[in-house]
Design an enzyme around this catalytic site. Structure first.
Site, short mmCIF file in Angstrom:
data_model
loop_
_atom_site.label_atom_id
_atom_site.label_comp_id
_atom_site.label_asym_id
_atom_site.label_seq_id
_atom_site.Cartn_x
_atom_site.Cartn_y
_atom_site.Cartn_z
N LYS A 1 0.62 -1.24 -0.46
CA LYS A 1 -0.06 0.22 -0.12
C LYS A 1 0.69 0.58 0.57
CE LYS A 1 -3.42 -0.45 2.58
NZ LYS A 1 -4.24 -1.06 3.65
N TYR B 1 11.56 -36.05 -19.73
CA TYR B 1 9.92 -35.83 -19.45
C TYR B 1 9.53 -36.09 -18.23
CZ TYR B 1 9.43 -40.94 -19.26
OH TYR B 1 9.21 -42.33 -18.97
N GLY C 1 -7.92 -6.99 3.98
CA GLY C 1 -9.23 -7.46 5.30
C GLY C 1 -8.29 -8.37 6.75
N MET D 1 -5.53 -7.22 8.44
CA MET D 1 -5.23 -6.54 9.30
C MET D 1 -6.26 -4.71 9.53
SD MET D 1 -1.28 -6.64 9.27
CE MET D 1 -1.17 -6.05 7.06
N HIS E 1 -7.36 -42.15 -2.81
CA HIS E 1 -7.45 -43.18 -3.94
C HIS E 1 -8.66 -42.68 -5.38
CE1 HIS E 1 -9.56 -45.94 -6.10
NE2 HIS E 1 -8.88 -46.84 -6.49
N ARG F 1 -2.85 -1.50 -7.04
CA ARG F 1 -2.35 -3.55 -6.54
C ARG F 1 -2.21 -3.70 -7.85
NH1 ARG F 1 -5.78 -4.67 -1.57
NH2 ARG F 1 -7.62 -5.03 -2.02
N SER G 1 12.33 -44.58 -14.96
CA SER G 1 11.37 -43.95 -15.14
C SER G 1 11.06 -43.29 -12.68
CB SER G 1 9.76 -44.56 -15.47
OG SER G 1 8.79 -43.27 -15.38
N GLY H 1 9.90 -43.28 -10.63
CA GLY H 1 7.96 -43.35 -9.82
C GLY H 1 7.93 -43.05 -8.36
N THR H 2 7.71 -41.65 -8.56
CA THR H 2 8.04 -40.47 -7.44
C THR H 2 7.28 -41.28 -6.16
OG1 THR H 2 7.96 -38.96 -8.09
CG2 THR H 2 9.26 -39.06 -8.16
N ASN H 3 6.13 -41.52 -6.48
CA ASN H 3 4.95 -41.86 -5.54
C ASN H 3 5.20 -42.77 -4.56
OD1 ASN H 3 3.25 -40.07 -6.65
ND2 ASN H 3 1.71 -41.36 -7.53
N ASP H 4 5.93 -44.16 -4.87
CA ASP H 4 6.41 -45.38 -4.45
C ASP H 4 7.80 -44.24 -3.23
OD1 ASP H 4 4.51 -46.93 -3.71
OD2 ASP H 4 5.18 -47.77 -5.73
N ARG I 1 -2.89 3.92 8.55
CA ARG I 1 -3.60 2.44 7.95
C ARG I 1 -2.73 0.78 7.53
NH1 ARG I 1 -4.97 4.47 2.00
NH2 ARG I 1 -6.29 2.84 1.35
N GLU J 1 12.29 -46.74 -7.82
CA GLU J 1 11.25 -46.26 -6.77
C GLU J 1 11.90 -47.06 -5.33
OE1 GLU J 1 6.90 -47.56 -8.30
OE2 GLU J 1 8.29 -49.28 -8.89
N CYS K 1 7.05 -40.12 -13.42
CA CYS K 1 5.85 -40.80 -13.88
C CYS K 1 5.07 -40.66 -12.00
CB CYS K 1 5.19 -41.76 -14.23
SG CYS K 1 6.15 -43.09 -12.87
P1 ADP Z 1 -7.65 -2.08 3.88
O1 ADP Z 1 -6.01 -2.92 4.04
O2 ADP Z 1 -8.31 -3.20 4.86
O3 ADP Z 1 -8.49 -2.13 2.36
P2 ADP Z 1 -7.14 0.33 3.87
O4 ADP Z 1 -5.92 1.04 4.78
O5 ADP Z 1 -7.26 0.34 1.84
O6 ADP Z 1 -7.58 -1.15 4.60
O7 ADP Z 1 -8.41 1.19 4.46
C1 ADP Z 1 -9.71 0.34 4.38
C2 ADP Z 1 -10.80 2.11 3.66
O8 ADP Z 1 -11.09 3.45 3.70
C3 ADP Z 1 -10.64 2.09 2.27
O9 ADP Z 1 -11.85 1.98 1.52
C4 ADP Z 1 -9.99 3.46 2.13
O10 ADP Z 1 -10.06 3.63 0.12
C5 ADP Z 1 -10.24 3.69 2.94
N1 ADP Z 1 -9.16 5.03 2.58
C6 ADP Z 1 -8.17 4.70 4.09
N2 ADP Z 1 -7.58 6.58 4.19
C7 ADP Z 1 -8.31 7.02 3.46
C8 ADP Z 1 -7.97 8.54 3.44
N3 ADP Z 1 -6.73 9.00 3.72
N4 ADP Z 1 -10.08 9.05 3.05
C9 ADP Z 1 -10.53 8.47 2.74
N5 ADP Z 1 -10.08 7.27 2.70
C10 ADP Z 1 -9.57 6.32 2.87
MG MG Z 2 5.00 -47.64 -7.77
MG MG Z 3 -7.54 -0.97 0.98
#
Ligand code: ADP
Ligand code: MG
Ligand code: MG
Length: 934
Positions: free
Chosen positions: A26, A902, A105, A107, A499, A383, A815, A817-820, A96, A796, A882
Site C-alpha cells: 500500500k 520428461y 481485510g 489487518m 485413491h 495494487r 522412470s 516413480g516418485t509416489n513410491d 492504515r 522407486e 511418473c
Molecule cells: P484495507 O487494506 O482493509 O483495504 P485500507 O487501509 O485500504 O484498508 O482502508 C480501508 C478503507 O478506507 C478503504 O476503502 C480506503 O480507501 C479508505 N481510506 C483509507 N484511508 C483513507 C483516507 N485517507 N481518506 C479516505 N478514505 C480512506
Molecule cells: Mg509404484
Molecule cells: Mg484497501
C-alpha cells in the site's frame, strides 16, 4: 535501521513501487502514484523495520520515531493549511496497515482520526455540515474502540439501533416491528440526523468508559500513538496469522503503517467512494470495471448494506475505448442513471485517465480504491489485481499482443495451478445454492447428480442415462467402474492423495474427498451441519437418488442441482500454450491406462504416455473373473490357463492405446499391485466367485487369508511377482508385442516401452529382461515382423537409485516413480499419512505435503543420484518421472533443473505441466544469466 518514515505528497515521494519490503504494498503504491502525478492525499509511511523494532522492544516505538512522526505531521499541516488537533482548521488522518504481500481485510485501518467534541464542532463549521462531522466522529469512536481499545463492535449495536429508531420516528417511519437489518435499510447512516448522532456519540463514550474504566482519549496525538500501535499489533492478530500460514507469508516481514490525510466521500451527493479494476478480473475482458457508492466512506462499498452502482454506463464498456469486448457485462436491469459516468462525468473521466496511466505504468491489471470529495477525485490504493485462471490467461495473451508485455512475460504471468479451472466445468457463480458440507478440493470441476452408494449402482443408473454422484466412505480399486460411470465422487475419508482423489484427477472428474461431516451407512448419508463458528447445529439425511452438486475445485458440497458453466478452452489459451511449448525443454507425457484416456491426453498436448498401468485393465467385469482364477490356481498350469483368457483382452487394450498414440512413445508398466487386491472384498462377491469357479466359499476364504499381507505396500508386488510367477509378465509382454506388431502391420508407427516396476537389483532386471526378450523373439518369429521395443525400469526404491549404475546396464530408460520413491524414502505410507502430515506441515517440518510437492532435498537427491549413476553407465539413458509430482508446478521446476527428459502426469494436468515446464525453462535461463550475445 535506515530511515523510519517515507513521506509522499504534492507530486513528490521519498519511496517508490520497488520498496514493498519496507513500505508494504500500500505504502509503495501510494508513493509511486504520487510520483506519477496522480491525485493522492498526502501522507507518510512508517516502515516495516519500525514494526519489527516495535515487537523486538516489547511494543514500544524506537527512540526518535515519535519526533519524526510529529515532524511529518507538521509537513502535512503545511501542505493542507490545516492543523492536527485544531478546531479552527482540523486535519484528520487515516492510519492504515499494509504488508509486503496483499492480505486483504486481515489487518486493521482506522479512519477519521484526530477528532474530539470540540474539533468535531470545528469540522461542522468548516464543512457546513453538522451531520457529516458527527457521522465521522461516531464512526471514528466505534472503530477506535474496537481496534485500539478492544471494545468489540457488537457492544455498540444496541446504541446504534436506538439512534436509528430515534431518527425513524422523526422521519415518520414505524420502526416498532423492524429487525435491525430492516431498520438499517430504512434508516441508513446518511439518514441519522445531528441530534440522534450527538446522543449516539455520548452513549458510545459511556460504553467505552464502562468497558475500559477510562474515558475515550480526547487528545489527537494520544489517539495517533494508540492507532499506530494497534496497526502494528494487527500483524499478529489471529486471522492475519491464519492467512499467513495459508499463503506461506513469513512472520518476520511485519506490516508498514501509513498515516494519510483524510478525504471525504461522505460529504454529500457530489461525493462518493469506490473500487475499480483496469480489466474485468473474472473474465479478463478489457473493460474498465468497478463499483461505487455516492455519499459514502471507506468500506461501505464492500460492507454490502447498500448495493453499489456500476462505474460505467452499461454498454459503453471500456474506459479506454480500445477494448476488445462489447462491455455489456454489467448486465441488464442496471440503473444507468446511477453510474458514476452519468452522475459525475468529469470525475469519471479523470478516473478513466488515471486507470489507463496506472495499467501502462505497472504493465499489469490494477485494482484501485478511490474517493471523490465534492467532485474531486483522489486515489487511495493501487495494487496488482487478483484474477481467475480464465482472466489470467486472457489478460496475459492480450497484453502481449498489445505490446505491453513480452510473450515470455505472458508465460510467467499465469499461475499454472489456476488454469485447472479452465479445463473443467465450473459452478455458475451467480446461481443460488444451498451449502451442505465442505471437504478437500480433491479434483476440480463441478458435477451434479443423484446420490448412489455403490459402484455397481452407479454403473447401472448411469447406464440408464442418469447423472450420478458416487458417495463412499472411501474408494478402492474395486470401485473403478462406478467412478468411471459417475459424474463426481464424494468420500468421507481420505486425503488429497487418497485413491478417490488420485483416480478422479486422472479421469478429470470432480471429487470432494475427506468430507468428515458426512457418514455413510446402510444406503444413506448423514450430514452434520455446522455454523460459522464450527458448532454442529444438527444433521441432514441424504438418501439414494437425492440430488447433490460437488464443486471439486473448492471442496464444497451443495444440496440440490446448482447450474454449471461448461469448460471452454479459449483461443487465448491455445495461443499461450503455443508460446509455452516454444520455450520449454522438458517433454510432457501423460499417465493413461485406456484408449479413451490416451485420446484425452493427446488432445491436451501429451507427447506420449509415460505410465500405462496394466492392472486397471484387470478390474473390468469380464476380466476380473479370469484374474481371480489365475490367482486361485494351484499350479503354474492352472495359472497359464487363466492367463490365456486374459491375453486377448490385454492385447486389444494395447492395440487401442497404440493407435491413439500413433508416432509417440508408450511406456507400459507390467503388473505392479499385490494379487490380494484383486480378490473379492465382501461376502456377496465371494459367493459369486465360488459359484463361478466351483471352489467352495470356505476354500476361497482360506486362500484369500493366505494371500493377505501385513504390509502389502512392501509385500509381494512389482517385479517380485515375476520372480515367483514369470508367466504373468510373459503374458503381458506377449500382449504388448502382439499388439505392437498388429498396429505396425496396419502402417501405424508404434513406440512401445516395457517398464518393470519396483526393481531393486540388477539381477531382477536381468531375469525379467531375458523373459521379455524371449517372448519378443517368439512373437516376432510368429508375426514375421520386428518392432523396436525399449526395456526399462521404474526407480522407486532408495536402493534402486543408489545402484542405478548397475541397473542402467540392463535398462534403456528410467522412470522415477516418485509416489513410491517418496513412500520408501520417508518410510511413510501415503495412504496413512493423511492422519499426521497436516501436523507436519503445520509445524513446519515439511513446507508442503511431500506426496504432492516433491521433497527436493531428500527424494530429489535420490533422483539426482539415480540420474548421475545411470547416465555414467549409459550416457543417453532416457529419464522421466511418473506419479503425482509430474503434474505439480514446483516439482516440475526441480525436474527441469535436474535435467530430466520428461514428466508424465494425468491427462487433465498436461496443459498445467506444459506451462509449468515453460516457466521452469525460463527460470533456468534467467539463473544462467544473460546470454553471451546479449
Ligand atoms: P484495507 O487494506 O482493509 O483495504 P485500507 O487501509 O485500504 O484498508 O482502508 C480501508 C478503507 O478506507 C478503504 O476503502 C480506503 O480507501 C479508505 N481510506 C483509507 N484511508 C483513507 C483516507 N485517507 N481518506 C479516505 N478514505 C480512506
Ligand atoms: Mg509404484
Ligand atoms: Mg484497501
Amino acid at each position: 535501521m535506515g530511515r523510519s518514515i517515507y513521506f509522499f505528497g504534492a507530486g513528490q515521494a521519498d519511496g517508490d513501487a520497488q520498496q514493498k519490503d519496507l513500505l508494504g504494498g500500500k505504502g509503495a503504491g501510494l508513493a509511486e502514484m504520487t510520483r506519477l502525478g496522480i491525485p493522492v492525499p498526502p501522507g507518510f509511511t512508517v516502515t516495516t523495520e519500525v514494526c519489527n523494532a516495535y515487537y523486538a522492544s516489547g511494543k514500544a516505538l524506537p527512540a526518535g520515531v515519535e519526533d519524526e512522526i510529529k515532524a511529518a505531521i507538521g509537513r502535512l499541516e503545511a501542505l493542507r493549511g490545516a492543523a492536527f488537533g485544531s478546531p479552527e482548521a482540523p486535519l484528520l488522518v487515516s492510519v492504515r496497515s499494509g504488508a509486503r504481500a496483499s492480505m486483504p481485510g486481515m489487518m486493521d485501518t482506522i479512519l477519521n482520526l484526530g477528532l474530539n467534541d470540540e474539533i468535531a464542532r470545528g469540522l461542522a463549521r468548516r464543512t457546513g455540515s453538522e451531520r457529516f462531522a458527527l457521522d465521522a466522529y461516531r464512526r471514528f469512536i466505534l472503530a477506535y474502540a474496537d481496534i485500539v481499545l478492544g471494545v468489540p463492535r457488537d457492544r455498540f449495536e444496541e446504541a446504534l439501533g436506538r439512534a436509528r429508531r430515534q431518527a425513524a420516528a422523526k422521519l415518520g417511519v414505524d420502526a416498532t416491528r423492524l429487525n435491525s437489518a430492516e431498520l438499517e435499510r430504512k434508516v441508513p447512516d446518511s439518514q441519522l440526523d445531528p441530534e440522534s448522532l450527538a446522543a449516539l456519540i455520548q452513549r458510545q463514550k459511556d460504553i467505552v468508559l464502562g468497558a475500559t474504566g477510562r474515558p475515550f482519549p480526547d487528545e489527537p496525538y494520544a489517539q495517533l500513538w494508540g492507532a499506530i500501535g494497534a496497526v502494528f499489533d494487527s500483524w499478529k492478530n489471529h486471522r492475519a496469522q491464519v492467512y499467513r500460514k495459508m499463503h506461506d507469508i513469513p512472520e518476520a516481514w511485519g506490516t508498514a503503517c501509513t498515516v494519510q490525510v483524510m478525504v471525504f466521500g461522505n460529504l454529500g451527493d457530489d461525493s462518493g467512494t469506490g473500487v475499480a479494476f483496469t480489466r474485468d478480473p473474472s473474465t479478463g475482458e478489457r473493460r474498465f470495471y468497478g463499483e461505487w457508492l455516492p455519499n459514502a466512506q471507506g468500506e461501505d462499498v464492500v460492507a454490502g448494506v447498500r448495493t453499489p452502482h456500476p462505474l460505467s454506463i452499461t454498454g459503453t464498456g471500456t474506459g479506454t475505448g480500445t477494448g476488445t469486448g462489447t462491455g455489456t457485462g454489467a448486465g441488464a436491469g442496471v440503473d444507468d442513471e446511477s453510474s458514476l459516468e452519468a452522475r459525475m462525468p468529469a470525475a469519471y473521466a479523470a478516473l478513466v485517465e488515471v486507470q489507463g496511466k496506472l495499467e501502462q505504468h505497472f504493465r499489469d491489471v490494477q485494482d484501485l480504491e478511490f474517493t471523490i470529495q465534492q467532485k474531486e477525485l483522489f486515489l487511495l490504493q493501487c495494487r496488482t489485481a487478483k484474477r481467475t485462471g480464465r482472466a489470467a490467461v486472457r489478460i496475459a495473451v492480450e497484453m502481449a499482443k498489445e505490446g505491453l508485455i513480452s510473450q515470455r512475460e505472458a508465460i510467467l504471468r499465469v499461475d499454472p495451478g489456476s488454469i485447472d479451472q479452465l479445463l473443467h466445468p465450473s459452478i455458475d457463480p451467480s446461481a443460488p445454492k444451498s451449502l451442505l458440507a465442505r471437504g478437500l478440493p480433491a479434483s476440480p470441476g463441478a458435477a451434479t447428480g443423484q446420490v448412489v452408494f455403490s459402484a455397481d449402482e452407479a454403473e447401472r443408473r448411469a447406464g440408464q442415462g442418469r447423472a450420478v454422484i458416487l458417495v463412499r466412505s472411501e474408494t478402492s480399486p474395486e470401485d473403478i467402474h462406478g467412478m468411471k460411470a459417475a459424474r463426481g465422487i464424494l468420500t468421507a475419508r481420505g486425503g488429497m492423495t487418497s485413491h478417490a482423489a488420485v483416480v478422479a484427477r486422472g479421469m478429470g472428474k470432480s471429487c470432494v474427498a475427506g468430507c468428515s461431516a458426512i457418514s455413510v451407512s446402510q444406503g444413506r448419508m448423514a450430514v452434520t451441519i455446522y455454523d460459522d463458528h464450527g458448532r454442529s447445529t444438527g444433521t441432514i439425511t441424504v438418501k439414494d437418488g437425492d440430488l447433490i452438486t460437488l464443486d471439486g475445485g473448492t471442496g464444497t458440497v451443495y444440496l440440490g442441482a446448482v447450474p454449471t458453466i461448461p469448460a471452454a478452452l479459449s483461443g487465448e489459451f491455445e495461443e499461450l500454450m503455443v508460446w509455452a511449448d516454444a520455450v520449454r525443454r522438458l517433454r510432457v507425457r501423460s499417465n493413461a491406462d485406456t484408449p479413451h484416456d490416451a485420446r484425452t491426453a493427446r488432445n491436451f498436448g501429451a507427447e506420449g504416455i509415460g505410465l500405462c498401468r496394466t492392472e486397471h485393465m484387470f478390474f473390468d467385469e469380464e476380466r476380473i473373473q479370469a484374474v481371480r482364477e489365475m490367482i486361485l490356481a494351484d499350479g503354474e498350469l492352472g495359472r497359464r490357463r487363466a492367463l490365456e483368457k486374459l491375453l486377448p483382452f490385454q492385447r486389444s487394450d494395447f492395440v487401442g492405446v497404440f493407435r491413439e498414440m500413433a508416432g509417440l512413445p508408450v511406456t507400459i508398466r507390467l503388473l505392479d499391485p499385490p494379487l490380494h487386491e484383486f480378490l473379492p472384498q465382501d461376502e456377496a462377491q465371494l459367493q459369486q466367485l465360488s459359484r463361478a469357479t466351483g471352489v467352495s466359499a470356505k476354500d476361497l476364504q482360506r486362500k484369500s487369508e493366505e494371500l493377505a499381507e501385513y504390509n502389502p505396500m512392501l509385500g509381494h508386488r512389482g517385479c517380485r511377482l515375476a520372480i515367483t510367477s514369470p508367466e504373468i509378465y510373459e503374458m503381458q509382454a506377449r500382449a504388448i508385442l502382439e499388439a505392437a506388431c498388429e498396429v505396425a502391420a496396419a502402417g501405424i508407427e508404434v513406440e512401445p516401452e516395457i517398464m518393470i516396476p519396483l526393481s531393486m537389483t540388477r539381477r531382477e532386471l536381468a531375469l525379467t529382461r531375458a523373459l521379455v526378450e524371449g517372448v519378443a523373439e517368439k512373437v516376432f518369429a510368429e508375426k514375421g515382423r520386428r518392432v523396436d521395443v525399449r526395456f526399462g525400469t521404474m526407480i522407486e526404491l532408495p536402493r534402486a537409485a543408489l545402484r542405478a549404475g548397475e541397473l542402467a546396464e540392463e535398462a534403456e530408460f528410467f522412470s522415477f516413480g516418485t509416489n513410491d520413491l517418496t513412500q520408501t524414502s520417508l518410510g511413510i505410507s501415503r495412504d496413512d499419512a493423511g492422519r499426521f502430515l497436516g501436523a507436519y506441515v503445520e509445524a513446519g517440518i515439511f513446507a508442503k505435503d511431500p506426496f504432492q510437492s516433491l521433497d527436493v532435498p531428500g527424494v530429489g537427491e535420490l533422483v539426482e543420484i539415480g540420474r548421475d549413476r545411470g547416465r555414467a553407465t549409459r550416457p543417453g539413458l532416457k529419464l522421466g518421472v511418473c506419479g503425482e509430482h509430474g503434474g505439480d508446478p514446483s516439482s516440475i521446476a526441480f525436474f527441469e533443473r535436474a535435467g530430466l527428459d520428461y514428466v508424465s502426469c494425468s491427462p487433465f494436468r498436461v496443459p498445467i505441466a506444459r506451462l509449468a515446464a515453460a516457466q521452469a525453462a525460463l527460470a533456468a535461463e534467467a539463473a544462467r544469466g544473460p546470454r553471451a550475445t546479449d
